[in-house]
Design a protein around this motif. Structure first.
Motif, short mmCIF file in Angstrom:
data_model
loop_
_atom_site.label_atom_id
_atom_site.label_comp_id
_atom_site.label_asym_id
_atom_site.label_seq_id
_atom_site.Cartn_x
_atom_site.Cartn_y
_atom_site.Cartn_z
N ASN A 190 -0.03 -5.60 -15.75
CA ASN A 190 -0.75 -4.45 -15.19
C ASN A 190 0.21 -3.68 -14.30
O ASN A 190 0.71 -4.20 -13.30
N GLU A 191 0.46 -2.46 -14.67
CA GLU A 191 1.39 -1.63 -13.92
C GLU A 191 0.74 -1.17 -12.62
O GLU A 191 -0.45 -0.89 -12.55
N LEU A 192 1.55 -1.07 -11.56
CA LEU A 192 1.08 -0.57 -10.28
C LEU A 192 1.05 0.95 -10.32
O LEU A 192 1.72 1.59 -11.15
N ILE A 193 0.29 1.56 -9.42
CA ILE A 193 0.20 3.02 -9.40
C ILE A 193 1.41 3.66 -8.74
O ILE A 193 1.59 4.87 -8.83
N ALA A 194 2.21 2.86 -8.06
CA ALA A 194 3.42 3.36 -7.39
C ALA A 194 4.46 2.25 -7.42
O ALA A 194 4.14 1.09 -7.67
N VAL A 211 6.85 1.31 -2.16
CA VAL A 211 5.92 2.25 -1.52
C VAL A 211 4.84 1.50 -0.75
O VAL A 211 4.42 1.91 0.33
N PHE A 212 4.39 0.37 -1.29
CA PHE A 212 3.37 -0.42 -0.62
C PHE A 212 3.89 -1.01 0.69
O PHE A 212 3.18 -1.03 1.69
N GLY A 213 5.12 -1.46 0.69
CA GLY A 213 5.70 -2.01 1.91
C GLY A 213 5.92 -0.94 2.98
O GLY A 213 5.57 -1.13 4.14
N VAL A 214 6.47 0.19 2.58
CA VAL A 214 6.73 1.28 3.53
C VAL A 214 5.40 1.85 4.04
O VAL A 214 5.26 2.15 5.23
N GLY A 215 4.42 1.98 3.16
CA GLY A 215 3.12 2.50 3.56
C GLY A 215 2.43 1.58 4.55
O GLY A 215 1.86 2.04 5.56
N SER A 216 2.48 0.29 4.30
CA SER A 216 1.87 -0.68 5.23
C SER A 216 2.58 -0.64 6.58
O SER A 216 1.92 -0.67 7.63
N PHE A 217 3.88 -0.57 6.57
CA PHE A 217 4.64 -0.49 7.82
C PHE A 217 4.28 0.77 8.59
O PHE A 217 4.09 0.73 9.82
N ALA A 218 4.16 1.90 7.91
CA ALA A 218 3.83 3.17 8.57
C ALA A 218 2.43 3.12 9.18
O ALA A 218 2.22 3.57 10.32
N ILE A 219 1.48 2.56 8.47
CA ILE A 219 0.11 2.46 8.99
C ILE A 219 0.09 1.56 10.23
O ILE A 219 -0.55 1.89 11.23
N LEU A 220 0.78 0.44 10.18
CA LEU A 220 0.82 -0.46 11.34
C LEU A 220 1.51 0.20 12.53
O LEU A 220 1.11 0.00 13.68
N MET A 221 2.55 0.99 12.29
CA MET A 221 3.22 1.68 13.39
C MET A 221 2.30 2.74 14.01
O MET A 221 2.28 2.91 15.24
#
Length: 75
Positions: free
Chosen positions: A19-23, A27-37
């Motif tokens: 199953n392919e990811l949408i990104a 992107v998931f790691g950077v997005g999670s880091f940005a939300i936590l920051m």
């Protein structure tokens, strides 16, 4: 023993469902880091709200006591 070997060979030949990811995965790691920051910045900005505005100094006796341990005059 041949049955187990045959079962393993058949299982290895089957196509794997992917199953392919949408990104891309990064992107998931950077997005999670940005939300936590952002959550950290919001928390730190509200850290000392109670200390920013001290209560104004007043000489008015708001509890009705005459300064004798909370006893009211006229009792």
């Amino acid at each position: 023993m041949q049955n187990i070997t045959a079962a393993v060979a058949v299982a290895a030949e089957e196509a794997h469902v992917v199953n392919e990811l949408i990104a891309p995965d990064w992107v998931f790691g950077v997005g999670s880091f940005a939300i936590l920051m952002l959550m950290l910045v919001a928390t730190m900005s509200l850290r000392s709200v109670s200390e920013r505005h001290p209560a104004p100094a007043t000489d008015v006796n708001v509890h009705g006591s005459a300064g004798h341990g909370g006893q009211r005059s006229g009792h």
